[in-house]
Design a protein around this motif. Structure first.
Motif, short mmCIF file in Angstrom:
data_model
loop_
_atom_site.label_atom_id
_atom_site.label_comp_id
_atom_site.label_asym_id
_atom_site.label_seq_id
_atom_site.Cartn_x
_atom_site.Cartn_y
_atom_site.Cartn_z
N GLN A 88 -20.85 62.42 16.28
CA GLN A 88 -19.55 62.93 15.85
C GLN A 88 -19.39 64.41 16.16
O GLN A 88 -18.27 64.91 16.29
CB GLN A 88 -19.36 62.70 14.34
N THR A 113 -17.85 66.85 20.07
CA THR A 113 -16.62 67.57 20.44
C THR A 113 -16.26 68.68 19.46
O THR A 113 -15.21 69.31 19.60
CB THR A 113 -15.43 66.59 20.52
N TRP A 114 -17.13 68.94 18.48
CA TRP A 114 -16.84 69.99 17.50
C TRP A 114 -17.21 71.36 18.07
O TRP A 114 -18.34 71.55 18.55
CB TRP A 114 -17.63 69.76 16.22
N THR A 118 -13.51 74.43 11.93
CA THR A 118 -12.18 74.06 12.42
C THR A 118 -11.92 72.56 12.54
O THR A 118 -10.75 72.15 12.51
CB THR A 118 -11.91 74.73 13.78
N PRO A 119 -12.93 71.68 12.70
CA PRO A 119 -12.62 70.25 12.82
C PRO A 119 -11.83 69.67 11.65
O PRO A 119 -11.21 68.61 11.79
CB PRO A 119 -14.01 69.61 12.94
N THR A 131 -8.51 70.41 13.37
CA THR A 131 -8.36 70.09 14.79
C THR A 131 -8.80 68.67 15.14
O THR A 131 -8.47 68.17 16.21
CB THR A 131 -9.17 71.07 15.65
N HIS A 132 -9.56 68.03 14.26
CA HIS A 132 -10.09 66.69 14.55
C HIS A 132 -9.68 65.71 13.44
O HIS A 132 -10.48 64.88 13.00
CB HIS A 132 -11.61 66.74 14.68
N GLN A 133 -8.43 65.78 13.01
CA GLN A 133 -8.00 64.95 11.90
C GLN A 133 -8.05 63.45 12.22
O GLN A 133 -8.38 62.64 11.36
CB GLN A 133 -6.59 65.34 11.47
N GLN A 190 -10.18 61.96 14.21
CA GLN A 190 -11.58 61.56 14.13
C GLN A 190 -12.02 61.41 12.67
O GLN A 190 -12.72 60.46 12.33
CB GLN A 190 -12.46 62.59 14.85
#
Length: 216
Positions: A179, A182-183, A188-189, A192-194, A196
């Motif tokens: 997981q 891409t962080w 910030t994920p 930016t990664h909602q 996921q």
């Protein structure tokens, strides 16, 4: 009845003594064989508990001599057997988990991505080492009957759980590491990664809707 209930470590000790008499060293050795992974405080309190059990009249002691050396041998009393039997008939506590690696995961926004990766890698390797230890126990019990052949069927139940538990931790650590691919960092994920994050939470949400409140 004793003035106060024994601790779980106390009941573990009574359970060991129910099969045979042991010295303090032998009891400590037995409590260290896989029990620390199941009940960590057993390892920390394995000597002090003997004094409490003796004071409560749940174990007796005698001296044995080998040459000039003396050692204390502990045996369970009828009151100790009664206390153990009574405890086994009471409701069991819910499972609990002592998992430092997971605490670090929860606080990883205060550290670096490399810190988090290292936590996951170490968690995986620790789980693998523990799984291999229980796998060796399984082979030992299967081939020899183990230290307690009269309980091999019960050890088989527990051993299967422990191996499955560590297999789950290993699989989770591998999945969690993927997981992070891409962080950019550990902060910030959250924004930016909602998509996921929602995907990661989907199995839990679906389980709740199937068994809890479907309106969520």
């Amino acid at each position: 009845m004793p003035d106060r209930e024994p601790s779980i470590t106390g009941y573990l000790t009574l359970g060991l003594l129910a099969g045979r008499d042991w010295s303090a060293y032998q009891l400590a050795e037995q409590l260290g064989r896989g029990v620390a992974e199941l009940w960590p405080s057993a390892d920390r309190g394995r000597y002090a508990v003997l004094t409490r059990l003796r004071d409560e009249g749940l174990v007796d002691t005698r001296q044995e001599h080998t040459g000039k050396r003396a050692r204390t041998i502990y045996s369970i009393t009828p009151e100790g057997r009664e206390a153990l039997t009574r405890w086994l008939s009471t409701p069991v506590r819910p499972p609990s988990l002592e998992f430092e690696g997971m605490v670090r995961v929860l606080l990883s926004d205060q550290g670096s991505l490399d810190d988090l990766r290292r936590t996951l890698a170490q968690t995986r390797e620790q789980a693998r080492a523990n799984r291999d230890m229980f796998a060796r126990y399984a082979a030992f019990i299967s081939e020899t009957g183990g230290t307690f052949p009269e309980r091999r069927h019960l050890f088989a139940l527990a051993n299967t759980f422990m191996i499955g538990h560590y297999d789950h931790v290993i699989a989770w650590a591998d999945w969690a590491a993927q997981q992070l691919d891409t962080w950019p960092d550990t902060v910030t994920p959250a924004t930016t990664h909602q998509a996921q994050v929602r995907e990661m939470l989907a199995p839990g949400r679906e389980a709740w809707q199937a068994n809890g409140d479907p309106s969520l």
